[in-house]
Design an enzyme around this catalytic site. Sequence first.
Site, mmCIF file in Angstrom:
data_model
loop_
_atom_site.group_PDB
_atom_site.id
_atom_site.type_symbol
_atom_site.label_atom_id
_atom_site.label_comp_id
_atom_site.label_asym_id
_atom_site.label_seq_id
_atom_site.Cartn_x
_atom_site.Cartn_y
_atom_site.Cartn_z
ATOM 1 N N SER A 1 -1.542 3.019 -2.992
ATOM 2 C CA SER A 1 -2.932 3.454 -3.176
ATOM 3 C C SER A 1 -3.760 2.598 -4.122
ATOM 4 O O SER A 1 -4.990 2.687 -4.111
ATOM 5 C CB SER A 1 -2.945 4.909 -3.658
ATOM 6 O OG SER A 1 -2.444 5.770 -2.650
ATOM 7 N N THR A 2 -3.131 1.775 -4.968
ATOM 8 C CA THR A 2 -3.951 0.895 -5.804
ATOM 9 C C THR A 2 -4.734 -0.094 -4.938
ATOM 10 O O THR A 2 -5.781 -0.600 -5.363
ATOM 11 C CB THR A 2 -3.084 0.121 -6.816
ATOM 12 O OG1 THR A 2 -2.005 -0.526 -6.120
ATOM 13 C CG2 THR A 2 -2.525 1.058 -7.871
#
Length: 570
Positions: free
Chosen positions: A285-286
């Site tokens: 998700s980064t």
Amino acid sequence: MIPRVHRRRLFLLTLLLGACWTGLAVRLVQVQLGGNKAYASRLERQSKLRLELPARRGNILDRKGHILALDLEGFSYYTFAPAEDPDRTARLFSKVGDFPYSVLLSKLRSKGFVWLARGLGEKEAMAVRRWGLPGVREYKEFRRVYPMGKVAGQVLGYTDVDGKGIEGAELAFDGYLRGRPGWALRRRDGRGGWIPEDLPMRPPRDGANVVLTLDVEVQAILEEELKAAVERHRARSGMGIVMVPRTGEVLALASVPGFDPNRPGDYPMWTRKNRVITDIYEPGSTFKIVTAAAALEEKIISPEDSVFCEEGAFMVSGRRFRDAHPYGWLTFREVVELSSNIGTIKVAERLGKDMLYRYARTFGFGAETGIDLPGEVKGILRPPSAWSGRSLASIAVGQEVSVTAIQMACAYAAVANGGMLMRPQIVLEVKGAGGKVLKMMKPEPVRRVVSEETARKLVEFLEGVVERGTGREARIPGVRVAGKTGTAQRPLEGGGGYAPGEFVASFVGFLPAEDPELLCLVVVDTPRKGGHYGGQVAAPVFRRVVERVLSLPGHPFSERVQEMLRRTPE
């Protein structure tokens, strides 16, 4: 009376002796009168010896002047085989040198020059002298020492026994550090002693000093907290970066387990690599920052527009994507704060694969960052022509793409500093003799990735992640923190799917959000205890690292943050 036969023999012997003496006399006259120059030249060559004068390798220092690597005088020992007492010589030197007994014994029983030990300290040298081994000679040279031990070991690298850089900064800046050896001519007398006289020589030129952007205090804090996290979660390894997002200066660069460059041979090869720049991982998700940045910059969606998140499950080309928690309608801001995979995928579908790929490249993924350290890799970002029907959805949420930790840190630094991608800087300057600056490094912008307006909106989103979303474990009282969590499945070794139950947890954040001064990225590989989400595992490490940095007395970054807090109204 002497018989005739004996007289004949005596005459022949006299004639032979006379001829020999005549030959010797003639040869003596030739040597004395005609060949004296040739023999004088031979005597000159045999009595004169050219000695190499080693140069002292330059120091490596941190930004505050702490010495991280330096040369100290060492003592090396050699002999010529076959040795007079090979068994005893091999047994004694195997205890203090780098060669095992069997190897030394084999060399000492052969013929030729043999190194017995290189770069011993004064204590070991005194022991060798007491042994009184016949035929063993001492030679002074320099040995490389790293006074901080394991701290910044992978950044510094190490040298071989001849003082040549092998890894890290030692290799990257070997041309500046190694200097130039000198030489001197000396003459021996017939007994092997030195004759005191003035002969030609060239003094050595010592190497230049390299000043890194690292702060050894910040580096030590980062390594300690990473090590504690790896032990606490029984993880495979950990990586971390602390940098200044405005300039790209790297204050700390660490991966654990580490190694001690004073004894590199005692550690496995993989621990000696600077994995922050050499190893890739799926970010999870980064990586959603790319989708969010592209959507805002291209005005595909506004922060308060709503996205239906399908109550937690969504099919794309036969694959089911899920959210950690089921959501219905979320604003785009909430999609980022709560890290909704489905919401992010739906926004990415509006962008299209070409635009998503273009922004990923613009943020620096799929390319080297240009940091001045050896071994950096590009990561993996395939062009849209190689994407499958579900690649757009996968890449939007950080799958089917692999990055390095330094790439991810630089991408978030670009958001923090107002939209400018900076080349990461590991060296401040190179200083020669007398402190003369040979090379001065300056912050180097690469390109603008988004507008300042888009960057401000993204910072607001990332503040929401920490205040209300998945990154609440990164909150620091009194300081506005912005950041993003990441939780990704770990690919199987050699490809072909994901390892069941194995994850990579990460968090990257910066502060103060209103004017970022510090950025910290944390990656924990395969946590096996205490959770596996980035918010559970990596965010607390970020918080502890930053809190300790801000508490350092007299530290310029902590002083600036404290000054900002004093100006903030109650």
